[in-house]
Write an enzyme that holds these catalytic residues in place. Structure first.
Site, short mmCIF file in Angstrom:
data_model
loop_
_atom_site.label_atom_id
_atom_site.label_comp_id
_atom_site.label_asym_id
_atom_site.label_seq_id
_atom_site.Cartn_x
_atom_site.Cartn_y
_atom_site.Cartn_z
N SER A 77 1.01 -0.84 -0.13
CA SER A 77 0.44 0.15 0.05
C SER A 77 0.71 1.54 0.30
O SER A 77 2.03 0.48 0.06
CB SER A 77 -0.75 0.33 1.29
OG SER A 77 -1.68 1.09 1.73
N TYR A 99 -2.41 0.15 10.52
CA TYR A 99 -2.37 -0.24 9.23
C TYR A 99 -0.59 0.40 8.81
O TYR A 99 0.01 -0.55 7.92
CB TYR A 99 -3.52 0.54 8.69
CG TYR A 99 -3.03 -0.06 7.09
CD1 TYR A 99 -3.03 -1.70 6.84
CD2 TYR A 99 -3.44 1.47 6.37
CE1 TYR A 99 -3.64 -1.91 5.45
CE2 TYR A 99 -3.55 0.57 4.88
CZ TYR A 99 -3.36 -0.94 4.67
OH TYR A 99 -3.96 -1.10 3.46
#
Length: 259
Positions: A144, A157
């Protein structure tokens, strides 16, 4: 532009984790259409079985295998089913919560690390000998843009995705000279049915606000197309890292929103 070589006979099996929805399901469809026999793994048995049937109905090869990537014993048992594997797409992961570090839930942080990082580690370690045995293996890590830049409310995250990026980068150094590529695809804002909804515990209003005013966030198919393109490059071509964002997103914290 170079023409992609067809997958070799020894490397036509592609394992896709997190294949029950979103990017994983879209990637499985596209790799199947590109000539791979896809093996679909996820915890939700009904979802991967339905997707396998859909892919088979389209005239392609697919097998469903329910699997929790955080269960190392189950992953090791899964790996015994193969002599060789051509492609491993480490897609299973996700985000939980958007609390600041001061009040974040340690259980959410732990679950994100276990799924995003240890899940990738488990599958990679278990299948690396099979990927090497194919003579032309590819490991894809779907990370990501969170793995490269922090943002408020994303600590857990972001930490997990930073670790996943480091895993891919280190592995590439360690296996250079062996017939396995390590590809990292780092998507930015992707609108899928479940990512934001899962992050906010099923709160649809909070999930909708993530994409509010963004005319064209990335879709799961956009990311799957990028993954499939990287996988189908000629064997000597390694796409080390590909960051893909929608045009409306300049960074994790700079997004153009209409209205």
């Amino acid at each position: 532009m170079a023409t992609a070589a067809a997958p070799s006979a020894a490397s036509r099996i592609a394992v896709v984790t997190g294949a029950s929805s979103g990017i994983g399901a879209a990637t499985a469809r596209q790799l199947a259409a590109a000539g791979y026999r896809v093996v679909l793994t996820a915890r939700r048995k009904d979802r991967v079985e339905a997707l396998a049937e859909e892919i088979q109905a389209a005239g392609h090869k697919a097998t469903a295998y329910p699997l929790d990537v955080t269960d190392r014993a189950a992953v090791d048992e899964f790996a015994t089913a193969f002599k060789t594997v051509g492609v491993l797409v480490n897609n299973a992961g996700g985000a939980l919560g958007a609390d600041p570090v001061a009040t974040g839930d340690p259980d959410d942080w732990r679950r994100m690390y276990e799924t995003n990082v240890l899940g990738t580690l488990n599958l990679t370690q278990a299948l690396l000998p099979r990927l090497e045995a194919s003579g032309d293996g590819t490991i894809v890590v779907v990370s990501s843009t969170a793995g490269f830049a922090t943002y408020e409310g994303g600590g857990g995250y972001v930490a997990a995705k930073h670790a996943e990026h480091v895993l891919a980068e280190t592995l590439r150094l360690e296996i250079v000279g062996r017939p396995v590529r390590v590809v990292e695809i780092a998507p930015g804002m992707v609108k899928t049915d479940e990512f934001a909804l899962t992050r906010f515990g099923g709160d649809r209003d909070k999930a909708a606000k993530v994409y509010q005013g963004v005319a064209d966030p990335l879709s799961a198919d956009d990311v799957a197309d990028t993954i499939t393109w990287a996988v189908t490059r000629p064997a000597h071509v390694n796409i080390d890292l590909l960051v893909v964002r929608p045009r409306a997103q300049a960074s994790n914290t700079k997004v153009h929103r209409e209205g």
